[in-house]
Design an enzyme around this catalytic site. Structure first.
Site, PDB file in Angstrom:
ATOM      1  N   TYR A 160       0.836  -1.197   0.000  1.00 24.96           N
ATOM      2  CA  TYR A 160       0.000   0.000   0.000  1.00 24.96           C
ATOM      3  C   TYR A 160       0.874   1.251   0.000  1.00 24.96           C
ATOM      4  CZ  TYR A 160      -3.483   3.417   1.542  1.00 24.96           C
ATOM      5  OH  TYR A 160      -4.302   4.520   1.643  1.00 24.96           O
ATOM      6  N   LYS A 164       0.985   4.272  -2.923  1.00 26.02           N
ATOM      7  CA  LYS A 164       0.714   5.686  -2.659  1.00 26.02           C
ATOM      8  C   LYS A 164       1.934   6.548  -2.981  1.00 26.02           C
ATOM      9  CE  LYS A 164      -3.573   5.538  -1.437  1.00 26.02           C
ATOM     10  NZ  LYS A 164      -4.616   6.228  -2.237  1.00 26.02           N
TER      11      LYS A 164
END
Length: 248
Positions: A160, A164
């Protein structure tokens, strides 16, 4: 336009619709049925305080045919797009191998927003004051990741975080690339808030850990969309709810 059938996106649509009657808000949703329920919920909650028209826009950022169909609909109906909020995001929680996790995470968190923006770019160019907002995360800050004093320093979430960080670079590239035609671009950090990003179990965990109300980032997104915080689009880093900056 915002992908907005739940969480921060839905709160943003609801707050934005209470500001100006001349706005027409497009609520992006993967499922028309779920989107209709979300819209019904908004109308039931806010009633007469909703000043703007809200329409559902079927779009799945992992399916190119829905993206091109959504663009065609917006172009034929409105002719332009003033604000694009790329809010789609996932955290893969199911047991799977590294490659599968990376592919699914990047498909939604990076590849999808890149294709959506590229597809809608011609409509943003037709706006007198275009704005492009990527809903990112401080989890994608490389500076924060290496800071032992950062509150989430011990939290893993590698895939994750990677996605990002890539989204932040995408926003930086678009800030440079789109400057010549006047599009304001930023990466926005909604902070740790109550969302369904990690499912029902994750929602309860977030509540237990003191996650903030999604109305907080939604309020900031509305201000960014309406031009009340244009100075934030010039700052070097990821923009926080209060206008402070996280390092890339």
């Amino acid at each position: 336009m915002s992908r907005a059938s739940s969480g921060i996106g839905l709160e943003t649509v609801g707050l934005l619709a209470q500001t100006r009657p001349e706005l027409h808000i497009l609520l992006g949703t993967r499922s028309v049925e779920k989107g209709a329920k979300a819209l019904e919920s908004l109308r039931a909650t806010h009633g007469d305080s909703l000043k703007s028209d809200i329409s559902l826009l079927e779009i799945d950022v992992t399916k190119i045919d829905t993206i091109t169909a959504a663009k065609a609909h917006v172009e034929s109906t409105f002719g332009k797009l003033d604000v694009l909020i790329n809010n789609a995001g996932i955290i893969v929680t199911k047991p799977c191998d590294t490659l599968t996790n990376l592919r699914e995470t990047f498909e939604t968190n990076v590849f999808g927003p890149a294709v959506v923006t590229e597809t809608f770019e011609p409509l943003l160019k037709k706006s007198a004051s275009p704005r492009l907002i990527y809903v990112s995360s401080d989890q994608g800050s490389i500076g924060n990741r290496l800071d032992p004093d950062y509150k989430w320093y011990s939290l893993r979430g590698d895939y994750y975080r990677m996605s990002k960080a890539a989204l932040n670079m995408l926003s930086a590239c678009h800030r440079v690339n789109y400057a010549e035609w006047g599009c304001k671009v930023c990466a926005f950090n909604p902070d740790f808030c109550l969302t369904n990003l990690t499912g029902e179990r994750g929602y309860e965990m977030r509540k237990k850990w003191g996650a903030r109300d999604p109305k907080d980032p939604a309020t900031a997104l509305v201000d960014l969309a309406l031009g009340k915080r244009d100075e934030d689009f010039t700052k070097m880093g990821i923009i926080d709810i209060d206008g402070s900056v996280r390092p890339w």
